[in-house]
Every structure is written in structure tokens, then in C-alpha cells.
Design an enzyme around this catalytic site. Structure first.
Site, PDB file in Angstrom:
ATOM      1  N   ARG A   1       1.302  15.796   7.964  1.00  0.00           N
ATOM      2  CA  ARG A   1       0.234  15.177   8.843  1.00  0.00           C
ATOM      3  C   ARG A   1       0.535  15.790  10.083  1.00  0.00           C
ATOM      4  O   ARG A   1      -0.139  15.799  11.047  1.00  0.00           O
ATOM      5  CB  ARG A   1       0.221  13.704   8.423  1.00  0.00           C
ATOM      6  CG  ARG A   1      -0.474  13.290   7.565  1.00  0.00           C
ATOM      7  CD  ARG A   1      -0.313  11.711   7.345  1.00  0.00           C
ATOM      8  NE  ARG A   1      -0.531  11.112   6.033  1.00  0.00           N
ATOM      9  CZ  ARG A   1      -0.754  10.208   5.657  1.00  0.00           C
ATOM     10  NH1 ARG A   1      -1.042   9.047   6.446  1.00  0.00           N
ATOM     11  NH2 ARG A   1      -0.949   9.706   4.350  1.00  0.00           N
TER      12      ARG A   1
ATOM     13  N   ASP B   1      -2.814   2.692  -6.116  1.00  0.00           N
ATOM     14  CA  ASP B   1      -1.781   2.524  -5.522  1.00  0.00           C
ATOM     15  C   ASP B   1      -1.590   1.612  -4.521  1.00  0.00           C
ATOM     16  O   ASP B   1      -0.968   1.433  -3.598  1.00  0.00           O
ATOM     17  CB  ASP B   1      -1.490   3.888  -4.417  1.00  0.00           C
ATOM     18  CG  ASP B   1      -2.753   4.057  -3.579  1.00  0.00           C
ATOM     19  OD1 ASP B   1      -3.641   3.344  -3.796  1.00  0.00           O
ATOM     20  OD2 ASP B   1      -2.523   4.975  -2.336  1.00  0.00           O
ATOM     21  N   GLU B   2      -2.400   0.469  -4.851  1.00  0.00           N
ATOM     22  CA  GLU B   2      -2.422  -0.753  -3.963  1.00  0.00           C
ATOM     23  C   GLU B   2      -2.216  -1.862  -4.870  1.00  0.00           C
ATOM     24  O   GLU B   2      -2.884  -1.986  -5.820  1.00  0.00           O
ATOM     25  CB  GLU B   2      -3.830  -0.966  -3.396  1.00  0.00           C
ATOM     26  CG  GLU B   2      -3.794  -0.500  -1.720  1.00  0.00           C
ATOM     27  CD  GLU B   2      -5.023  -1.043  -1.264  1.00  0.00           C
ATOM     28  OE1 GLU B   2      -5.201  -1.314  -0.178  1.00  0.00           O
ATOM     29  OE2 GLU B   2      -6.007  -0.881  -2.041  1.00  0.00           O
TER      30      GLU B   2
ATOM     31  N   TYR C   1       0.088  10.110  -4.011  1.00  0.00           N
ATOM     32  CA  TYR C   1       0.240  11.257  -4.733  1.00  0.00           C
ATOM     33  C   TYR C   1       1.180  12.385  -4.613  1.00  0.00           C
ATOM     34  O   TYR C   1       1.714  12.744  -5.246  1.00  0.00           O
ATOM     35  CB  TYR C   1      -1.376  12.053  -5.281  1.00  0.00           C
ATOM     36  CG  TYR C   1      -2.356  10.992  -5.544  1.00  0.00           C
ATOM     37  CD1 TYR C   1      -2.099   9.964  -6.037  1.00  0.00           C
ATOM     38  CD2 TYR C   1      -3.581  11.855  -5.895  1.00  0.00           C
ATOM     39  CE1 TYR C   1      -3.146   9.048  -6.649  1.00  0.00           C
ATOM     40  CE2 TYR C   1      -4.751  11.151  -6.718  1.00  0.00           C
ATOM     41  CZ  TYR C   1      -4.518   9.768  -6.846  1.00  0.00           C
ATOM     42  OH  TYR C   1      -5.519   9.169  -7.545  1.00  0.00           O
TER      43      TYR C   1
ATOM     44  N   ASP D   1       0.875  -1.193   0.066  1.00  0.00           N
ATOM     45  CA  ASP D   1      -0.129   0.152  -0.143  1.00  0.00           C
ATOM     46  C   ASP D   1       0.952   1.251   0.057  1.00  0.00           C
ATOM     47  O   ASP D   1       1.674   1.422   0.930  1.00  0.00           O
ATOM     48  CB  ASP D   1      -0.894  -0.002   1.193  1.00  0.00           C
ATOM     49  CG  ASP D   1      -1.545   1.224   1.467  1.00  0.00           C
ATOM     50  OD1 ASP D   1      -2.582   1.594   0.488  1.00  0.00           O
ATOM     51  OD2 ASP D   1      -1.501   1.992   2.316  1.00  0.00           O
ATOM     52  N   MET D   2       0.482   2.042  -0.986  1.00  0.00           N
ATOM     53  CA  MET D   2       1.674   3.337  -0.939  1.00  0.00           C
ATOM     54  C   MET D   2       0.814   4.382  -0.487  1.00  0.00           C
ATOM     55  O   MET D   2      -0.109   4.717  -0.956  1.00  0.00           O
ATOM     56  CB  MET D   2       1.705   3.625  -2.548  1.00  0.00           C
ATOM     57  CG  MET D   2       1.928   2.533  -3.406  1.00  0.00           C
ATOM     58  SD  MET D   2       3.597   1.953  -3.176  1.00  0.00           S
ATOM     59  CE  MET D   2       3.907   1.390  -4.880  1.00  0.00           C
TER      60      MET D   2
END
Length: 677
Positions: free
Chosen positions: A60, A120-121, A23, A18-19
Site C-alpha cells: 500500500r 475475516d470479520e 488473505y 477486523d482483519m
DNA sequence: ACGGTTGTGACC
DNA sequence: TGGTCACAA
């Protein structure tokens, strides 16, 4: 929802890659000065700074969240770098991210069968690679375990508070493991660590928070599920999960253990019930599909609030843009992957201004897909009109352009599906198209009624695109594999010789598929991090060498009667140019088709002729066998001819049971359709 | 007025 | 089958 599958012989090693904030990483690679800075990707800067669709870790840390507005993000984090999603034709264009996702898949696929789960997975079946490593280069034979692998989180291996000697425990786990399944898992983890390093080097931007990987030994599954909130489980994040919480008062996946399979089936249907029962035990028979390419392409845009479209001309303008993007992607797919899409679908959402029945949904419509930008645009517009007529009802139809509309369009999308491979033969696409074309053209009384099609298609504003609206073409249906026909040649001269293609050619290039995917999805924030955060999950499996359902669809009867063979001498580029310029009459005029005249109109006719024809599938295969699937020794399969093997294996797949849940108890009743004006 | 866009799969 | 819905990221 997945189907329960037979219990397995071996233990499988499946990675879920999982990226995170993908983006952002793509943008940081594009623009290295952004590396290390708080960054977010935003789309549509116009309103309140646009909406964030990806937030990097540095941002984040400031409390920036997805689904914040750009302006909010600035407030929380004045330093933040907001990168705008590329815009093309007035809408977001995700090409760069899609392509970056392809890069990732192409790296991962070097080690095992991949399934692209999203942009992206990826799911990756590492069983074979892990087995090979265990046999040839087991961890204990290595002089060192890679740094990356030592950073693994291993569920059930409790780390010390200070953390400094955690690596030693991890090393210990890698080196001396009693359980063979865990040894395999360790090998898988080493491979994943390698892959992630490779990806870091080639693709990404060196995130501050290092990518991490988490290992889930089967011995820790029970404990994991016992505390995993039900809504965190993949597939249970929506209404199904909510209904389970409400009806069964369960909070975690493990809580489901108290319920019998029958109870769950009563509640959720026979298939979903069994699936849930298994999931609660950490068992999931989903196979890694072995599919690297998307099954459809779509292009869409929403027009919220005041932006809602109220005029045909505006709708048409946007449809043209959407179709133009779609067409571009279809051509790229054709060029790169030798595939053509057969179905065009239009979706729209709308509301009515005055009407009480404004809850009514705008119906989606579909038709055969004809290549060429303006054809797609034309067809999409017709589909829109068909949908609109149904939506507003016949009484209002006449109002059309004249008076104030009572409808407003809040979303439009066009998509292309039913994508099939073109046989990858000696010389490509052109003969394939020509073959289809020719087959139909000559087996029919071509020219007479085909001109009518053109009239219907090109000039009428009523809808003439659905199968039912055209006369059947039985001969074509029998003799060709494709549902519709596309022009066969570009401007270059093409020499045609003999050849024949069937879908078996497609089947053979793909080895039979096996493996299962464990669809445990763990909490992203705690278990994975940005690039290549991954889970490794050991799970029990079913038979080896099974075909997936999707592959099964490719098994088709051989084309028997048409032995005409063809050959092209020019490369494939001409046909691409042809498609790209298909609407240019000049190009069309240069096309020469043996035996028939070559006007552009006739080409279009031919293209249209077989609209609605569907290829055969082997859906009657179960009738042909008088054995039960479990009576067949899998090992005898290998003795059979390849095509037969494929068919038998497909047949041996557990079939989905018809859902015969009594209406009163069906959970479907629980779900109220969400009104969506 | 919904983060928007893109994709898959089940069901009827 | 096409169309609708649900779900995911």
C-alpha cells in the site's frame, strides 16, 4: 435491517475485530519469506495479471490498491510479490482463508460470544468477561497495562502532536476512569489486546504496521457521528445511503439528528426509519448473534465478456465443478459440525444475444438438497434447465442444442442453505439419518409410488424437483422434523436400536443469548490496521438473556408419537465415506436397512420421498399468549422449564413491524432495479 | 468488460 | 415460500 430493541439496563462491551488484508497475512504465514515484503493476493492471473483482492501494508505504501490489476500493481511497485489464490476445478478456492478465519473465531470465542460477520470479520460480545475482570482484576489493580493496550486509540482523548506522551494519557484513561461504563470498556480493551497478541503469535505474520485497536467511549460517540460521512456507516454504503444524501441533503450520520423518527419512516419505511433515527444517536440494538458457523455455503463463478457460456455442455461442465466443490464443503460441514443443508439453490446471470428483452433476469431456482455429488450435480442441472426455460420463454425452447443459442451465461452459482444441526447425541449422524428415513419409509406405503419418483428424477429432462411436482406426504410432514430424507447408512453394518431425537436437544446445548451489537463502522484506514484492528464500543442494551431470532427458529414442538429408538455402534466415519462414494452402486448395495430391501434405487427413492416437507416452527406462538411482552417480569422466566423459557423469550423479542408505508412515499420507488445483462 | 467470490438479510 | 434485491467484505 436491524430492529429497534427495548432500552437496556446495562452497558455492553462489544468488539468489532477486523482483519485487514487477511488473505495477504494468510499467504505470508504459509510462505514466511514473503513477510515484510510488499505483497498482494491476486486471482486469475490470466487477464492483465489478475485482479488484486488483498493488498499488504508494505505494498500500500507504494500506492498499490485493491481492485488494481496485477499488471498495474507491478507498474507502481515492481518489487511486489503477487500470490495467486488457490485454484481448484478451474475456479478460485477460498478454503484456506475460510479455515484461517475459523482459527481466528476459535481464539476469540474463548472470551465471549462471537458472530462471524464475514470470512475475516467478527463481532465479539465481551460484556461478561469485562464485568468479571472489573470485579476481580480491575485495571487499577494491575501493576502494568500491557504494551498492546497502551497503543490503543481512544476517541475523544486528544493526543499530543509529538505523540510521545500519548501513552501516558492512555494509561491514565485505563487506570483512573470515573465512568463505570468506561471502566468496563477499559477491561474489554485489555481483553482484546490480549486476544490480539494471541492471534499474532498463532496466526499471523507480524505485519510491519502493527495491529491497532480503537476504543470508542460512549461520551465520544456524538462527536464521532457528527463527522462520520453517511456512506461510511455500515448499511449505508449503498443505495440507502445515497438516497439519504440526495433526499435529505445530509452528509454525516449526525446530520440525521435533525429529522424526526416519523420523517425518516416516511422516507425509508417504518423499520429502517426507526433504525436510522437510533443510529443517528449511536443506538443500535443489533445483538451479537452468537453464531460461529456460516448459514449457507456457495460456490460460484462469473464468465465475463467473451467467456460467457453458450453451450449446454459447457454449462454442465461448470455446474459439475461448482457442485463438486459445494458437495465437498457440505461433507466437511457434516463431518465437522454435524449439520446438514436442506436447500439447493442455483443462481445464474445471462444475457440474450438478439433479444430486446435481454434485460430480463435469469431466475434463481431451488429444490431440496440431496447429498451426494452426482445428485447435487443432477439437481443443479435440472434447476438450470428450469431457469433457462423461463428465461428464454417457451417459443425458443425447442431450439435447445441444435441451432445457435440466443443466450449466454455470464455467471453460475450453486448454494446450499437451510442448514440444520443434527442432534449431537451419543452416537451421531447415522441414526439421525436412519431415523428420518425410517420414519417416513414405514409410515407410508413405501415402494409403490416411490419408484415413480426415481423415474422422474433420474431420467426426465424436465424439471421435477420442486415440491409441487411431487405428491404430498402428509404423514411425514406431521411426524418428522426434517424436510427431506437422506440415506442412513454407510457400507458398514449398522445395528439399530431405539432412540428418539428432537430439536430440543439442539436448543439445550446453547445457553440463551444476550447482548447487543453496536454497528458503528469506522473508517478502516484511520481507525484500524491489519491484524486484529478492532473497535470497542460501549452501548446501552436491552434485556438480558434474550434469544436471538435465529435461535428462535430452532424451538420446535417435540416429536410426540414416534418413540422408536435406535442406536448405532459404528462411528460416524462410515457415513461420510458413504456420502463421498454415494454414487457407487457397490456401496449402495452394501447398505442394509432393516425391514426393507436395499437396492440403490430404493435408497434414492427414500431420499427423494420427502422433498419439500418443511419442519414446523412456532410461528403461531404470539397467538398463544394473552400477555403483553412488557407485562412480563424477566426474572420470572428463570422459573420456567427450559423450552418454555426459550419460547417466551423469543416472544418477548421486539417484533418487526409490518411495513405499511404508503406506496407513494416508499423509498423503494426511488430505487430503480439495476439492469444487469 | 463487472475485481470475483461468498455470505447475510429484508421484502413481497 | 421461494425468489429477488441490496449490501458487505
Amino acid at each position: 435491517m436491524p430492529v429497534a430493541r427495548p432500552e437496556s439496563s446495562g452497558s455492553r462491551v462489544i468488539a468489532h475485530v477486523d482483519m485487514d488484508c487477511f488473505y495477504v497475512q494468510v499467504e505470508q504465514r504459509k510462505q514466511p519469506s514473503l513477510r515484510g515484503r510488499p505483497t498482494a493476493v491476486v486471482q486469475y492471473n490470466a487477464w492483465q495479471g489478475g485482479g488484486l483482492i488483498a493488498v499488504g501494508y508494505e505494498a500500500r505504501a507504494f500506492g498499490v490498491k485493491r481492485s488494481m490489476r496485477g499488471d498495474e500493481a507491478k507498474k507502481v511497485c515492481p518489487e511486489i510479490e503477487l500470490v495467486t489464490v488457490p485454484v481448484s476445478r478451474g475456479k478460485a478456492d477460498l478454503t484456506v482463508y475460510r479455515d484461517a478465519g475459523s482459527e481466528v473465531v476459535s481464539i476469540l470465542s474463548s472470551k465471549g460470544r462471537c458472530e462471524r460477520a464475514s470470512i475475516d470479520e467478527v463481532y465479539l460480545d465481551l460484556t461478561e468477561a469485562a464485568e468479571t475482570m472489573l470485579a476481580q482484576n480491575p485495571p487499577e489493580s494491575l501493576e502494568a497495562i500491557s504494551e498492546e493496550a497502551l497503543k490503543s486509540h481512544i476517541l475523544g482523548l486528544h493526543s499530543d502532536k509529538d505523540g510521545s506522551d500519548n501513552r501516558d494519557r492512555v494509561r491514565e484513561w485505563f487506570l483512573s476512569n470515573a465512568d463505570r461504563r468506561d471502566k468496563l470498556l477499559a477491561c474489554g480493551a485489555l481483553i482484546v489486546a490480549e486476544l490480539r497478541m494471541e492471534m499474532l503469535a498463532k496466526l499471523t505474520s507480524g505485519m510491519h504496521k502493527p495491529a491497532q485497536q480503537t476504543i470508542v467511549p460512549s461520551s465520544s460517540v456524538e462527536e464521532l457521528l457528527a463527522s462520520l460521512p453517511i456512506k461510511k456507516m455500515k448499511q449505508l454504503g449503498g443505495k440507502l445511503g445515497t438516497s439519504l444524501q440526495d433526499k435529505l441533503a445530509v452528509n454525516t450520520v449526525g446530520d440525521l439528528l435533525q429529522f424526526s423518527e416519523e420523517k425518516l419512516q416516511d422516507l425509508c419505511g417504518i423499520n429502517t426509519g426507526t433504525w436510522l433515527w437510533n443510529i443517528a444517536r449511536g443506538v443500535c440494538g443489533d445483538q451479537v448473534e452468537g453464531r460461529l458457523l456460516p448459514k449457507s455455503h456457495g460456490s460460484g463463478k462469473t464468465f465475463p465478456g467473451r467467456q460467457a457460456l453458450r453451450k449446454f455442455s459447457t454449462v454442465q461442465k461448470w455446474l459439475n465443478d461448482l457442485c463438486s466443490e459445494l458437495s465437498e464443503r457440505l461433507l466437511r460441514d457434516l463431518e465437522q459440525n454435524k449439520r446438514i443443508a436442506r436447500t439447493l439453490t442455483l443462481h445464474a446471470s445471462a444475457y440474450k444475444l438478439n433479444d430486446s428483452e435481454s434485460l430480463k433476469k435469469f431466475p434463481s431456482k431451488s429444490c431440496s438438497l440431496r447429498y451426494g455429488v452426482t445428485k447435487i450435480q443432477e439437481d443443479a442441472l435440472n434447476l438450470f434447465h428450469a431457469g433457462l426455460r423461463e428465461y428464454v420463454g417457451v417459443y425458443h425452447e425447442k431450439l435447445k442444442e441444435s441451432t445457435q443459442q440466443e443466450w449466454a451465461i455470464t455467471g453460475l452459482s450453486v448454494s446450499a442453505s437451510k442448514i440444520v444441526d443434527i442432534p449431537t447425541g451419543t452416537n451421531s449422524i447415522m441414526k439421525y439419518f436412519h431415523h428420518q428415513n425410517q420414519t417416513c419409509a414405514e409410515l407410508n406405503d413405501v415402494s409403490s409410488h416411490q419408484d415413480n419418483f426415481l423415474l422422474d428424477l433420474g431420467t426426465t429432462s424436465s424439471i421435477g424437483l420442486n415440491q409441487a411436482d411431487y405428491p404430498e406426504n402428509d404423514v411425514c410432514e406431521d411426524e418428522t422434523m426434517l424436510g427431506h430424507v437422506v440415506p442412513c447408512s454407510g457400507p458398514d453394518d449398522v445395528k439399530i436400536e431405539d432412540d428418539v431425537y428432537t430439536y430440543e436437544d439442539v436448543d439445550k446445548k446453547d445457553p440463551s443469548l444476550s447482548g447487543e451489537k453496536q454497528s458503528l463502522v469506522l473508517q478502516e484506514d484511520t481507525l484500524t490496521s491489519c491484524l486484529g484492528g478492532s473497535h470497542l464500543i460501549s452501548t446501552e442494551t436491552g434485556l438480558e438473556s434474550r434469544l436471538t431470532k435465529s435461535k428462535m427458529d430452532l424451538v420446535r414442538p417435540r416429536l410426540k408419537s414416534d418413540k422408536k429408538k435406535r442406536k448405532i455402534e459404528k462411528g460416524t466415519s462410515s457415513i461420510l465415506r458413504f456420502f463421498g462414494n454415494q454414487d457407487s452402486r457397490a456401496n449402495l448395495e452394501t447398505f442394509q436397512e432393516s425391514g426393507t430391501s436395499s437396492s440403490g434405487k430404493q435408497l434414492e427413492n427414500i431420499q427423494q420421498t420427502t422433498n419439500g416437507i418443511t419442519p414446523r416452527t412456532c410461528n403461531s406462538r404470539t397467538d398463544a399468549w394473552s400477555y403483553k411482552s412488557d407485562e412480563i417480569d424477566p426474572s420470572v422466566l428463570n422459573e420456567l422449564p427450559l423450552e418454555v423459557q426459550a419460547e417466551v423469550r423469543a416472544w418477548m423479542q421486539p417484533q418487526k413491524r409490518a411495513n405499511v408505508v404508503k406506496k407513494g412515499s416508499s423509498i423503494a420507488h426511488y430505487f430503480s432495479p439495476t439492469p444487469n445483462p
